[in-house]
Write a protein that holds these residues in place. Sequence first.
Motif, PDB file in Angstrom:
ATOM      1  N   TRP A 256       1.364  -3.666  -3.133  1.00 53.71           N
ATOM      2  CA  TRP A 256       1.173  -3.790  -1.691  1.00 53.71           C
ATOM      3  C   TRP A 256       0.264  -4.969  -1.388  1.00 53.71           C
ATOM      4  O   TRP A 256      -0.502  -5.428  -2.232  1.00 53.71           O
ATOM      5  CB  TRP A 256       0.628  -2.500  -1.088  1.00 53.71           C
ATOM      6  N   GLU A 257       0.382  -5.458  -0.158  1.00 52.82           N
ATOM      7  CA  GLU A 257      -0.413  -6.601   0.297  1.00 52.82           C
ATOM      8  C   GLU A 257      -1.396  -6.151   1.359  1.00 52.82           C
ATOM      9  O   GLU A 257      -1.053  -5.408   2.265  1.00 52.82           O
ATOM     10  CB  GLU A 257       0.521  -7.683   0.859  1.00 52.82           C
ATOM     11  N   SER A 258      -2.627  -6.611   1.216  1.00 53.43           N
ATOM     12  CA  SER A 258      -3.667  -6.280   2.187  1.00 53.43           C
ATOM     13  C   SER A 258      -4.715  -7.379   2.173  1.00 53.43           C
ATOM     14  O   SER A 258      -5.175  -7.789   1.102  1.00 53.43           O
ATOM     15  CB  SER A 258      -4.320  -4.938   1.842  1.00 53.43           C
ATOM     16  N   GLY A 259      -5.068  -7.878   3.348  1.00 51.00           N
ATOM     17  CA  GLY A 259      -6.081  -8.916   3.438  1.00 51.00           C
ATOM     18  C   GLY A 259      -5.683 -10.202   2.754  1.00 51.00           C
ATOM     19  O   GLY A 259      -6.546 -10.926   2.249  1.00 51.00           O
ATOM     20  N   GLY A 260      -4.376 -10.468   2.712  1.00 52.95           N
ATOM     21  CA  GLY A 260      -3.898 -11.687   2.072  1.00 52.95           C
ATOM     22  C   GLY A 260      -3.837 -11.619   0.562  1.00 52.95           C
ATOM     23  O   GLY A 260      -3.530 -12.619  -0.091  1.00 52.95           O
ATOM     24  N   LYS A 261      -4.118 -10.459  -0.019  1.00 53.03           N
ATOM     25  CA  LYS A 261      -4.108 -10.313  -1.472  1.00 53.03           C
ATOM     26  C   LYS A 261      -3.109  -9.240  -1.875  1.00 53.03           C
ATOM     27  O   LYS A 261      -2.879  -8.278  -1.150  1.00 53.03           O
ATOM     28  CB  LYS A 261      -5.496  -9.938  -1.997  1.00 53.03           C
ATOM     29  N   GLU A 262      -2.535  -9.397  -3.043  1.00 55.96           N
ATOM     30  CA  GLU A 262      -1.638  -8.395  -3.589  1.00 55.96           C
ATOM     31  C   GLU A 262      -2.426  -7.395  -4.434  1.00 55.96           C
ATOM     32  O   GLU A 262      -3.341  -7.774  -5.163  1.00 55.96           O
ATOM     33  CB  GLU A 262      -0.537  -9.031  -4.437  1.00 55.96           C
ATOM     34  N   HIS A 263      -2.070  -6.134  -4.294  1.00 53.77           N
ATOM     35  CA  HIS A 263      -2.715  -5.072  -5.065  1.00 53.77           C
ATOM     36  C   HIS A 263      -1.632  -4.283  -5.789  1.00 53.77           C
ATOM     37  O   HIS A 263      -0.514  -4.141  -5.286  1.00 53.77           O
ATOM     38  CB  HIS A 263      -3.510  -4.151  -4.140  1.00 53.77           C
ATOM     39  N   ARG A 264      -1.971  -3.752  -6.928  1.00 48.87           N
ATOM     40  CA  ARG A 264      -1.014  -2.975  -7.703  1.00 48.87           C
ATOM     41  C   ARG A 264      -1.640  -1.665  -8.143  1.00 48.87           C
ATOM     42  O   ARG A 264      -2.842  -1.574  -8.403  1.00 48.87           O
ATOM     43  CB  ARG A 264      -0.545  -3.760  -8.931  1.00 48.87           C
ATOM     44  N   GLY A 265      -0.799  -0.656  -8.217  1.00 42.15           N
ATOM     45  CA  GLY A 265      -1.237   0.644  -8.698  1.00 42.15           C
ATOM     46  C   GLY A 265      -0.103   1.332  -9.424  1.00 42.15           C
ATOM     47  O   GLY A 265       1.073   1.129  -9.102  1.00 42.15           O
ATOM     48  N   VAL A 266      -0.444   2.130 -10.403  1.00 39.28           N
ATOM     49  CA  VAL A 266       0.545   2.904 -11.149  1.00 39.28           C
ATOM     50  C   VAL A 266       0.344   4.379 -10.805  1.00 39.28           C
ATOM     51  O   VAL A 266      -0.774   4.898 -10.911  1.00 39.28           O
ATOM     52  CB  VAL A 266       0.405   2.689 -12.666  1.00 39.28           C
ATOM     53  N   PHE A 267       1.419   5.036 -10.409  1.00 38.87           N
ATOM     54  CA  PHE A 267       1.332   6.419  -9.954  1.00 38.87           C
ATOM     55  C   PHE A 267       2.371   7.283 -10.657  1.00 38.87           C
ATOM     56  O   PHE A 267       3.465   6.811 -11.001  1.00 38.87           O
ATOM     57  CB  PHE A 267       1.559   6.493  -8.441  1.00 38.87           C
ATOM     58  N   ASP A 268       2.024   8.546 -10.857  1.00 39.89           N
ATOM     59  CA  ASP A 268       2.995   9.488 -11.422  1.00 39.89           C
ATOM     60  C   ASP A 268       4.065   9.829 -10.387  1.00 39.89           C
ATOM     61  O   ASP A 268       5.242   9.987 -10.728  1.00 39.89           O
ATOM     62  CB  ASP A 268       2.286  10.775 -11.864  1.00 39.89           C
ATOM     63  N   LYS A 269       3.633   9.959  -9.136  1.00 40.55           N
ATOM     64  CA  LYS A 269       4.545  10.250  -8.033  1.00 40.55           C
ATOM     65  C   LYS A 269       4.137   9.386  -6.843  1.00 40.55           C
ATOM     66  O   LYS A 269       2.957   9.077  -6.662  1.00 40.55           O
ATOM     67  CB  LYS A 269       4.471  11.709  -7.604  1.00 40.55           C
ATOM     68  N   VAL A 270       5.138   9.033  -6.038  1.00 39.87           N
ATOM     69  CA  VAL A 270       4.859   8.335  -4.781  1.00 39.87           C
ATOM     70  C   VAL A 270       5.568   9.079  -3.656  1.00 39.87           C
ATOM     71  O   VAL A 270       6.790   9.277  -3.695  1.00 39.87           O
ATOM     72  CB  VAL A 270       5.335   6.863  -4.824  1.00 39.87           C
ATOM     73  N   LEU A 271       4.780   9.512  -2.693  1.00 40.26           N
ATOM     74  CA  LEU A 271       5.308  10.153  -1.494  1.00 40.26           C
ATOM     75  C   LEU A 271       5.459   9.102  -0.403  1.00 40.26           C
ATOM     76  O   LEU A 271       4.495   8.421  -0.064  1.00 40.26           O
ATOM     77  CB  LEU A 271       4.354  11.260  -1.019  1.00 40.26           C
ATOM     78  N   VAL A 272       6.650   8.965   0.130  1.00 41.26           N
ATOM     79  CA  VAL A 272       6.882   8.052   1.249  1.00 41.26           C
ATOM     80  C   VAL A 272       6.914   8.884   2.527  1.00 41.26           C
ATOM     81  O   VAL A 272       7.796   9.732   2.717  1.00 41.26           O
ATOM     82  CB  VAL A 272       8.201   7.270   1.082  1.00 41.26           C
ATOM     83  N   ALA A 273       5.927   8.666   3.390  1.00 41.07           N
ATOM     84  CA  ALA A 273       5.797   9.447   4.621  1.00 41.07           C
ATOM     85  C   ALA A 273       5.475   8.511   5.783  1.00 41.07           C
ATOM     86  O   ALA A 273       4.401   8.576   6.380  1.00 41.07           O
ATOM     87  CB  ALA A 273       4.704  10.501   4.462  1.00 41.07           C
ATOM     88  N   VAL A 274       6.424   7.621   6.071  1.00 44.84           N
ATOM     89  CA  VAL A 274       6.200   6.617   7.112  1.00 44.84           C
ATOM     90  C   VAL A 274       6.780   7.029   8.456  1.00 44.84           C
ATOM     91  O   VAL A 274       6.726   6.259   9.413  1.00 44.84           O
ATOM     92  CB  VAL A 274       6.784   5.253   6.684  1.00 44.84           C
ATOM     93  N   GLY A 275       7.335   8.216   8.528  1.00 37.54           N
ATOM     94  CA  GLY A 275       7.873   8.677   9.804  1.00 37.54           C
ATOM     95  C   GLY A 275       9.206   9.379   9.636  1.00 37.54           C
ATOM     96  O   GLY A 275       9.723   9.541   8.518  1.00 37.54           O
TER      97      GLY A 275
END
Length: 470
Positions: A256-275
């Motif tokens: 993901w991008e935030s503040g002009g920088k790219e960030h990365r994370g590794v997750f066992d599960k990802v919940l998508v709850a954008v609406g």
Amino acid sequence: MAQRYDLVIIGSGPGGYVAAVRAAQLGFKTACVEKDERLGGVCLNVGCIPSKALLDSSEFYHLARERLAVHGVRVGEVSLDLAAMMARKEKVVKELTDNLRKLLDGNRVTVIRGEARLAGATRVEVKPAGDAGGDPLSLEARFILLATGSEPVAVPGIPFDGRRLVDSTGALAFTEVPKRLGVVGGGYIGLELGSIWRRLGSAVTVIEMMPQIAGLLDGQVSRTLERILRKQGFQLALNARVLKAETDGDGVNLTWESGGKEHRGVFDKVLVAVGRRPLTRNLGLEDAGVTVDPTTGRVIVDASFRTEIPTVYAIGDLIPGPMLAHKASAEGIAAVEAMAGYSSEVNYEAIPSVIYTFPEVASVGLTEEQAREQNISYCVGTYPFTGVGRARCMGETEGFVKVLSHSRTDRLLGVHILGPRASDMIAECVLAMEFGAAAEDIARAVHGHPTFSEALQEAAKVAWECISRV
């Protein structure tokens, strides 16, 4: 030959089943069509009810591990039986859906299982659900009510796979606690489901594209809730935009991008709850001539919930307004009463909303930001739960009550509660707004002592006293 009814309702969620009962009470011969095996729609089966069951269970687990000792209650090693917790959730859901079936049967509502489609202004075609087979069933009705609800929205580039990339339904059915849970979306669904798994031991990271979580909340409430959740161990990435998700043997690699920088994370599960979006697929709206807003996908209705076709009505998540179960129920009653010739309406200024985090958040009416935008002169009264005796006794002192009232008339404009029992306390505020009450009315009403509701009384006093200084 078509079966004939006064009213055919498509969907058995909180809007549909409440409308069906009210229609039966008014003497309508009513049928309710549901495509799923169990009645109750999203709310009872994979939404409001199972999520609250797990929220309560996870809170008991958290209390046993972290908070009983301060009350002098000593317990041994606390362990989690997730299978038992999930079984209890399913039991709660089954009991409620079974009771719903009895409720509809008791009111002589005909329940038809199948996939319904509009075939005209007064006709519904029902395809048998699942493997039932058989010919489509034709229903003829004086009125038709659309109450099919909504479905989760996916993020482009992050398709649901039901295993690692899940929607809210998937996040209610994990078979083990994910060590690392990513939540895309910081609205009420993401925060509630994130709270369940955080209490059970997950490291939870919430990625939200807006500058604050739960963006529709009053700003002061949102900022305080953010601070509390961070204190509980949530990692919150705000002003963040998800770029991609890649799955491999280790889990989900999220960028993901935030503040002009790219960030990365590794997750066992990802919940998508954008609406969520209105569930109108295969309903045959266009062929029947029902107008849908091309931007939102919402069905366009008038004040009586009637579409452009005078015999076809729509309610709940299908039409504009907040996607809330109790909104759909109120609209279902109002729509049916309009069909029967009664004058009925829903007061959208007095519809409460609740986020079941801990502490809870409950609101009704205008936020302070909305009052400013509308150039409404207002007074504010706040009172912290640290000053409430019952809150001190129970060790639940985080949060506050905020009351907004008109600076000239003192009429209530909005109430926002962040704290214990907020979901129950808000009912008093809804009733007050329905009756056009003033802050003074709440301030002068005698509240039991010691109760959490005294915080509301004290906040109302501050708002009322503000008028003399304006």
